[in-house]
Design a protein around this motif. Structure first.
Motif, PDB file in Angstrom:
ATOM      1  N   LYS A 174       0.857  -1.184   0.000  1.00 23.08           N
ATOM      2  CA  LYS A 174       0.000   0.000   0.000  1.00 23.08           C
ATOM      3  C   LYS A 174       0.896   1.238   0.000  1.00 23.08           C
ATOM      4  N   PRO A 175       0.375   2.361  -0.485  1.00 26.74           N
ATOM      5  CA  PRO A 175       1.183   3.581  -0.451  1.00 26.74           C
ATOM      6  C   PRO A 175       1.516   3.977   0.986  1.00 26.74           C
ATOM      7  N   ASN A 176       2.693   4.551   1.184  1.00 26.75           N
ATOM      8  CA  ASN A 176       3.094   5.049   2.501  1.00 26.75           C
ATOM      9  C   ASN A 176       2.387   6.354   2.836  1.00 26.75           C
ATOM     10  N   ALA A 226      -0.638   9.493  -4.381  1.00 25.41           N
ATOM     11  CA  ALA A 226      -0.128   8.384  -3.564  1.00 25.41           C
ATOM     12  C   ALA A 226       1.378   8.277  -3.755  1.00 25.41           C
ATOM     13  N   ARG A 227       2.062   7.933  -2.660  1.00 23.61           N
ATOM     14  CA  ARG A 227       3.530   7.793  -2.680  1.00 23.61           C
ATOM     15  C   ARG A 227       3.910   6.482  -2.023  1.00 23.61           C
ATOM     16  N   TRP A 228       4.728   5.705  -2.744  1.00 23.15           N
ATOM     17  CA  TRP A 228       5.293   4.462  -2.219  1.00 23.15           C
ATOM     18  C   TRP A 228       6.773   4.724  -1.976  1.00 23.15           C
ATOM     19  N   GLU A 256      10.375   3.015  -5.071  1.00 20.56           N
ATOM     20  CA  GLU A 256      10.132   4.434  -4.831  1.00 20.56           C
ATOM     21  C   GLU A 256       9.310   4.919  -6.003  1.00 20.56           C
ATOM     22  N   ALA A 257       8.051   5.252  -5.725  1.00 15.10           N
ATOM     23  CA  ALA A 257       7.148   5.601  -6.814  1.00 15.10           C
ATOM     24  C   ALA A 257       6.076   6.549  -6.310  1.00 15.10           C
ATOM     25  N   ASP A 258       5.436   7.222  -7.265  1.00  4.94           N
ATOM     26  CA  ASP A 258       4.275   8.026  -6.924  1.00  4.94           C
ATOM     27  C   ASP A 258       3.330   8.075  -8.107  1.00  4.94           C
TER      28      ASP A 258
END
Length: 144
Positions: free
Chosen positions: A88-90, A124-126, A132-134
């Motif tokens: 899930k996104p952080n 959303a940010r992972w 490392e993604a958004d």
């Protein structure tokens, strides 16, 4: 010789399959789209710009949803944004813009009381060791 080459090819394929099957999101080239539900109604969501192993730009909000028919929702209903994927996104944030206005509102997880068409952007940010993604997403509702 052909049998040995075939054996190595099969082992390599098997290792590739096993290494990519542990996480539902590994190997995907685009971020998952969350589910948005308001008053038990599924709201169509459009993926915006993202960086997820590769990057893609899109027009801004409300441009990416302006051709979508707004979903009619009741006043003050609860907005549920659900990521049914792991990881899930952080971090997630939500902004809202009323059609015809430029002002952005801070995170709001209830439908406004004032009638009108509203554009929402979810960011959303992972931030994990191996990811490392958004990504941004958009949906449009009409309060009646």
């Amino acid at each position: 010789m052909k049998k040995i080459l075939f054996l190595f090819l099969m082992i390599g394929t098997l290792l590739l399959i096993v290494s990519c099957s542990g996480n539902k999101l590994e190997g995907t080239t685009k971020p998952p789209i969350p589910e948005v539900e308001i008053d038990l109604v599924d709201i169509p969501v459009v993926r915006g710009g993202y960086c997820w192993y590769e990057c893609a730009d899109t027009p801004s909000i409300p441009e990416i949803v302006e051709r979508k028919e707004p979903t009619i929702v009741p006043k003050t209903a609860e907005i549920n944004i659900i990521f049914n994927y792991e990881p899930k996104p952080n971090n997630t944030s939500v902004t809202r813009m009323k059609k015809g206005e430029e002002e952005l509102y801070n995170q709001s997880l209830t439908v406004p009381t004032e009638q009108g068409v509203y554009y929402y952007e979810v960011h959303a940010r992972w931030d994990y060791e191996d990811l490392e993604a958004d990504s941004s997403y958009a949906f449009v509702i009409e309060v009646k």
